[in-house]
Each structure stands twice: as C-alpha cells, then as structure tokens.
Design an enzyme around this catalytic site. Structure first.
Site, PDB file in Angstrom:
ATOM      1  N   ARG A  81       0.949  -1.052  -0.139  1.00  0.00           N
ATOM      2  CA  ARG A  81      -0.159   0.086  -0.117  1.00  0.00           C
ATOM      3  C   ARG A  81       0.746   1.440   0.061  1.00  0.00           C
ATOM      4  O   ARG A  81       1.917   1.373   0.620  1.00  0.00           O
ATOM      5  CB  ARG A  81      -0.901   0.054   1.228  1.00  0.00           C
ATOM      6  N   TYR A 209      -1.241  -3.521  -6.690  1.00  0.00           N
ATOM      7  CA  TYR A 209      -1.061  -4.263  -5.570  1.00  0.00           C
ATOM      8  C   TYR A 209      -2.401  -4.380  -4.844  1.00  0.00           C
ATOM      9  O   TYR A 209      -3.244  -3.331  -4.805  1.00  0.00           O
ATOM     10  CB  TYR A 209       0.124  -3.548  -4.475  1.00  0.00           C
ATOM     11  N   GLY A 210      -2.835  -5.510  -4.230  1.00  0.00           N
ATOM     12  CA  GLY A 210      -3.941  -5.685  -3.543  1.00  0.00           C
ATOM     13  C   GLY A 210      -4.701  -4.565  -2.955  1.00  0.00           C
ATOM     14  O   GLY A 210      -5.891  -4.080  -3.298  1.00  0.00           O
ATOM     15  N   GLY A 211      -3.991  -3.897  -1.716  1.00  0.00           N
ATOM     16  CA  GLY A 211      -4.629  -2.891  -0.940  1.00  0.00           C
ATOM     17  C   GLY A 211      -4.942  -1.590  -1.598  1.00  0.00           C
ATOM     18  O   GLY A 211      -5.709  -0.993  -1.385  1.00  0.00           O
ATOM     19  N   LYS A 218      -9.747  -2.607   1.309  1.00  0.00           N
ATOM     20  CA  LYS A 218      -9.376  -1.457   2.020  1.00  0.00           C
ATOM     21  C   LYS A 218     -10.146   0.094   1.574  1.00  0.00           C
ATOM     22  O   LYS A 218     -10.694   0.580   2.501  1.00  0.00           O
ATOM     23  CB  LYS A 218      -7.915  -1.223   2.052  1.00  0.00           C
ATOM     24  N   HIS A 238     -10.933  -2.519  11.315  1.00  0.00           N
ATOM     25  CA  HIS A 238      -9.787  -3.152  10.519  1.00  0.00           C
ATOM     26  C   HIS A 238      -9.555  -4.442  11.688  1.00  0.00           C
ATOM     27  O   HIS A 238      -8.826  -4.494  12.538  1.00  0.00           O
ATOM     28  CB  HIS A 238      -8.722  -2.320  10.601  1.00  0.00           C
ATOM     29  N   SER A 260      -1.621  -3.680  10.278  1.00  0.00           N
ATOM     30  CA  SER A 260      -1.396  -4.698   9.176  1.00  0.00           C
ATOM     31  C   SER A 260      -0.190  -5.410   9.450  1.00  0.00           C
ATOM     32  O   SER A 260       0.918  -4.767  10.071  1.00  0.00           O
ATOM     33  CB  SER A 260      -1.085  -3.817   7.760  1.00  0.00           C
ATOM     34  N   ALA A 261      -0.076  -6.757   9.203  1.00  0.00           N
ATOM     35  CA  ALA A 261       0.898  -7.591   9.409  1.00  0.00           C
ATOM     36  C   ALA A 261       1.594  -7.646  10.738  1.00  0.00           C
ATOM     37  O   ALA A 261       2.696  -7.872  11.161  1.00  0.00           O
ATOM     38  CB  ALA A 261       2.154  -7.099   8.514  1.00  0.00           C
ATOM     39  N   CYS A 262       0.517  -7.716  11.657  1.00  0.00           N
ATOM     40  CA  CYS A 262       0.741  -8.069  13.041  1.00  0.00           C
ATOM     41  C   CYS A 262      -0.012  -9.048  13.784  1.00  0.00           C
ATOM     42  O   CYS A 262      -0.196  -9.229  14.830  1.00  0.00           O
ATOM     43  CB  CYS A 262       0.188  -6.586  13.952  1.00  0.00           C
ATOM     44  N   GLY A 263      -0.358 -10.210  12.740  1.00  0.00           N
ATOM     45  CA  GLY A 263      -0.837 -11.364  13.300  1.00  0.00           C
ATOM     46  C   GLY A 263      -2.239 -11.623  13.321  1.00  0.00           C
ATOM     47  O   GLY A 263      -2.709 -12.445  14.133  1.00  0.00           O
ATOM     48  N   ASP A 289      -9.743  -9.854   8.579  1.00  0.00           N
ATOM     49  CA  ASP A 289      -9.059  -8.383   8.438  1.00  0.00           C
ATOM     50  C   ASP A 289     -10.011  -7.365   8.508  1.00  0.00           C
ATOM     51  O   ASP A 289      -9.772  -6.444   8.953  1.00  0.00           O
ATOM     52  CB  ASP A 289      -8.593  -8.415   7.030  1.00  0.00           C
ATOM     53  N   ARG A 378       2.204 -12.237  -0.854  1.00  0.00           N
ATOM     54  CA  ARG A 378       0.827 -12.767  -0.328  1.00  0.00           C
ATOM     55  C   ARG A 378       0.409 -13.867  -0.768  1.00  0.00           C
ATOM     56  O   ARG A 378       0.446 -14.311  -1.795  1.00  0.00           O
ATOM     57  CB  ARG A 378      -0.202 -11.369  -0.713  1.00  0.00           C
TER      58      ARG A 378
END
Ligand code: OXD
Ligand code: MN
Length: 594
Positions: A81, A209-211, A218, A238, A260-263, A289, A378
């Site tokens: 993003r 890119y996805g986001g 998003k 979120h 994002s990307a915190c599990g 998500d 991803r």
C-alpha cells in the site's frame, strides 16, 4: 471497441440505468478495446487465468503439490500500500482530518481523469459487480469495480461475492459504491488512490497491488464504509472476527484490531494448545481483516466479515505459526511475490520445508541479495478452504460480539493484556494504540507510530469524529462488548520476544471470556484491569522471571510518559476531539501522578 464484448442490452431499462450510464462514461474516458461484464462463473475464471498464463501474468505452480495454484510477480516497485499517495477527498478539509491526506474533490477528479484519459486503449475493461458481506445480509453493501487488470478480477472473485448475484442485488437496491481502477503504467510518479466518501466513489491509478487495486477491500470496506457506517449508525473496522468455543459448548465471538502484518490472520485461525484441545476448546474463523458491526435489537453488536477470502502475508506462515492458513493454501490459491523451489512450489521465509531456487523477482535465489519472498508477499484464497472456517460467516444476521481487542507491536512498556474499565476507557485505549510499522505499506519498517484502532491508514474521515462515533454507541440501551488491549510483541533486555504467542494466545482469550462472564479476577491499575497472576492459566508455559515481570507488571513511570504523549496526540485533532476522551486521558494521567 470490440462491440461483441458489450452486452449493455441485458441491463437496459432497469434500475441498473445509473450503472450502465457510469460504465459508458468510463469507457468513453478510458477508451478500452473491449468491455467485459464479469459474471463470476468458473468458465469466466478459467478463460481469464488461461489468458494470464499465456501472457505470463500468472505462472502455474506444481499441480501435484499445489493444484489450481498460481504465482504472480508484480512490478518490483509495486509491492505494498502507498499511504503517502492515498487521499480522502471531502468538500471540507476538516472532514478528512489530520489523519488523512486531503485533496479538494474537483481537483482530485481532474487529476485522476487526466490519468484515466485513454489509459485502457488496447486493453479489456472489466466491470465487476460485487457484494461485501453475505449476499442476503442487511449489513452487506454492494459495489462495482471497473478495472483493466485481469489479476484484479481473479483476486476480487476470491475476496468478494462477485458476479451475477451481486448484480441482482444492485438492481434491487439501485445504489452501489463506484470504484474505478487502472494499473496505468505502474509508474510510482503517476500513482494515486483517491476516495470520495460523499460520492461513495473511488479512483485508483498506477498500482496493481491488492490494497491499492482490489477496491472492495481497503478502499470500499474500510475507507468508504467507515464514512457510510458513521452516517448509518454502524462501525467498519480493521478487525478479525473469531469464534471461541469453550468446553461447556458456548461460543463467544471476539473482534480484534491489530495493524497490518501484526498477526490478525494467525489469531483468527488459532489452534489451541494440546491440553486445551483435549478439554474441548476450539477457535473458528469468521474473518481475518475486516469487521462490520452494528447494534441488534437486543443492543449487542452483531458483526459480519464483508470479505469472502483471505489476502494474507505469506512470510512467517508455518506449521508453528498458522497450520490452518498453511492447509488453506495448498490448492486454488494465487500467490503474489513469493519465491519458488526447484520443483515449482511456492516458498517464503519461515516455511518449514523446501528450498528456494528463484526469488520473487525471478532471479536465482541469493540470500545476500534479497529474501526469496518479498516481506509483503501474499496469498489470496477463499475463506471456505480454511479448516477453521466458521459457517457463521454466511449468517445474514452476523455474530454477536462479546469482546473487542486492540493491540500492536510494542517492544516495551505495554503488558501482555489489560481490560478497559468501561466503554469510554475502551475507546481511549483504541485511540491511543501505537505500533511499529511493517512491510504492508511502503516506507520505513519498525518505526513506532500511533495507529488508533489499527485504522490510521483506513479511516475515511477525521479521527476526532470517528472517536465521537465510537463513544456514541454507549447510549444506555446498548449491551456493548468488553474491551481489552493485548501485546504479543513485548521484548526482553536481550531483544527476544517474552511471550510464546501463536496457539498460546488462547490462554489470554480464555481470561477475557472469564472477564465477560464474571468468573475471572483482575487487579485494578490506572491503565486498566490486569490479570491476577493466578487468573491466567500458565500451566506448561515456561516464562522467565523477567518475562513474568514485564508481561504482567505495570511500570508507573513509563505509563506517566506514555499518557503525556497520548494527551499531546489527542490535542493534534483540535476542537473536534471529543471532550469525554480528553477527560478520560486527564483522569488516568492524574492517577498516574499519584
Ligand atoms: C492488508 C493490510 O492487506 O492491512 O490487510 O495491509
Ligand atoms: Mn489489513
């Protein structure tokens, strides 16, 4: 333009007039070679993937080990993003707030339309009707994305309810979010992601890119939906949603917001430790998500996952961290920017088996040069492929939420878990959230920043108004969830993580549900209620004295400084910041002085 692709007659004369009109306007601006209305069918998907395989957009992975799986390699400059290029375009700048980049809507439209002018010449323009949420749920909302990227179509088919049923709902309702996307030249200098919340519209140019490009995710389900949610009395967050079943057979649903990307994906798919499994504890996954929730007639918050798939971070996904995710992505998965083994299997750092020979940029793997998989590589996979998939994901009424959890990457100060005293305190805990940045967005990694409710990159309006909206849910008749804060990422003096995390996080969830039911004890402190040592089941977990002190202790001096910084942060929003939140901050800051 190839007229055989255009089937406008099928939609003529119905309440789809405004959709047809918009599609015609976009085609006139972007000048595609053909227009294709997506129906979401298998045949359509097969034809698209075959075409993408033929032109190299998709690479077939080992059909024996990974049937139906594909690798996509993005442009190396287009891997995450782009928060600095993402704008919220409201008439009044203050409505976007200091938390967003802003541009006046007329300027933003002019800028974007100049980029879109003729950009689809020689390309096919795809029209993707989609529904965010179960197709028959009153909580769901529809949109249409127009894109020139078949990769976007293939991903949207997994991530949303896309095609004919969504188009039928749009026809019934007569309104939808309009998303216009082109990959353009993939030039970072000609890349913008613009949101027009007042028009329920999105324009995204220059990224695949996805986001930035899967506009249902998003752009719609968070930025535009958060604005819609405010005006309609609900919340677009979120957050993951999980079901926690205890040995008595009761299921409690928990929504959790981590940056994002915190599990979030790992927690949503958690497998309980052995002893807990034997006793009958189970976790089921509703979402990993995004969570849309609103009060039901009983005053509880009911939540749906607006998405139908997972767009998860591959690196770090392993038998230890997330066996359910690993099982989900053995088939029918699109991998983006992972490495490859000699026999064409996907590979990323942290994977238990295999060896990479080719990196994500299609070069021979050389660890001195770069990792095999991009840190933000991803997988895109249908939620139904997850062994812990909850059939409640399709419940049109949503699931009742018992607890809301906030958390971030905090190497110091913040204990493993604490509970808010009440809703206002919970909103302050969410508003004060901080976390280290990750590879999910371009820019430096590991920098501490405030990320309220994990919505810093995603709230489509002024955070001060957003906090007011949250506070308004405490209206005397709602039965609101309990609010907690967790920190799985506390580090010791030696820099090591002090809490084992992953499946062991169930112990913390168990305590939360004990608090919800009134069966678990806590110690009151100014920052909230911490678990009494005996109240959290640590049997079989080997924690050092340092870990015990840091995970369960309360550092008054450190928190005094943290609250001063929280106070300064709230002040940045000026007079729109709700007084109740400032009062709560001052009350706790005063207690910390004592
Ligand atoms: C995501 C993100 O892709 O938060 O979910 O970046
Ligand atoms: Mn996310």
């Amino acid at each position: 333009m190839n007229a055989s692709f255009i089937d406008m007659s099928a939609h003529a004369g119905s309440s789809l007039d405004s959709l047809n009109e918009w599609v015609a306007q976009v085609a006139a601006l972007t000048r595609p070679g053909a227009v294709h209305w997506c129906d979401g069918s298998d045949a359509e998907n097969d034809a698209l993937t075959a075409a993408m395989q033929a032109d190299g957009t998709l690479i077939k992975l080992n059909e024996k080990t990974h049937p139906g799986c594909w690798l996509h390699r993005s442009d190396p400059e287009d891997v995450a993003r782009v928060e600095h290029l993402t704008f919220v375009c409201t008439t009044d700048r203050d409505d976007a707030g200091p938390n967003n980049h802003w541009m006046a809507p007329t300027d933003a439209h002019a800028k974007m339309d100049a980029l879109f002018e003729g950009c689809m010449r020689g390309r096919t323009m795809y029209v993707i009707p989609y529904c965010m949420g179960p197709i028959d749920s009153p909580l769901s909302r529809c949109g249409v994305e127009i894109t020139d990227s078949p990769y976007v179509v293939a991903n949207m088919r997994i991530m949303t309810r896309m095609g004919a049923p969504a188009l039928a709902r749009i026809e019934r309702e007569g309104h939808f979010v309009k998303g216009l996307h082109s990959t353009g030249e993939l030039d970072p200098d000609r890349r913008f992601i613009m949101h027009f919340p007042e028009e329920l519209a999105i324009k995204s140019y220059g990224s695949g890119y996805g986001g930035n490009a899967l506009l249902g995710k998003k752009c719609h389900a968070l930025r535009i939906a958060s604005h819609q949610a405010r005006t309609e009395g609900w919340l677009a967050e979120h957050m993951l949603i999980l079901g926690l079943k205890n040995p008595q057979g009761e299921t409690h649903y928990i929504a959790a917001a981590f940056p994002s990307a915190c599990g979030k994906t790992n927690l949503a798919m958690l497998i309980p430790p052995e002893g807990y499994l034997k006793d009958g504890w189970r976790v089921t996954t509703v979402g990993d998500d995004i969570c849309w929730m609103r009060p039901g007639s009983d005053g509880r918050l009911y939540a749906i996952n607006p998405e139908a798939g997972f767009f998860g971070v591959a690196p770090g996904t392993s038998k230890k961290s997330n066996p359910n995710a690993l099982a989900s992505i053995q088939s029918n998965t699109i991998f983006t920017n992972v490495g490859l083994t000699a026999d064409n299997q996907p590979w990323w750092e942290g994977l238990d088996e295999g060896e990479p020979v080719t990196d994500w940029r299609a070069e021979p793997y050389d660890p001195a040069k770069r990792p095999a998989a991009h840190p933000n590589s991803r997988f895109t996979v249908s939620a139904r492929q997850c062994p812990s998939y909850s059939p409640e994901s399709e419940n049109p009424a949503g699931v009742p939420i018992s607890a809301i959890v906030f958390g971030g990457r905090r190497p110091s100060l913040v204990p493993l878990v604490f509970e808010a005293r009440d809703w206002t305190h919970g909103v302050l805990i969410g508003a004060a959230m901080g976390s280290e940045t990750t590879a999910a967005a371009t820019g430096a990694v590991g920098v501490m920043r405030r990320d309220p409710m994990a919505m810093k990159p995603f709230c489509g309006y002024n955070f001060a108004d957003y906090f007011s909206h949250w506070l308004d849910f405490d209206n005397g008749s709602n039965k609101l969830p309990k609010v907690f804060h967790v920190n799985w990422f506390r580090r010791g003096e030696a820099g090591d993580f002090l809490w084992p995390g992953f499946g062991e996080n169930l112990r913390v969830l168990e305590w939360m549900i004990g608090r919800v039911k009134g069966t678990a004890g806590a110690v009151e402190t100014p920052i909230g209620n911490l678990p009494a040592a005996s109240e959290l089941n640590l049997a079989g977990v080997d924690l050092s004295a340092e870990a015990m002190e840091k995970l369960f202790g309360f550092d008054q001096t450190g928190w005094r400084q943290e609250f001063a910084s929280i106070g300064e942060y709230l002040e940045e929003y000026g007079p729109r910041m709700p007084q109740a939140l400032k009062d709560e901050q001052r009350r706790i800051a005063a207690q910390l002085e004592g």
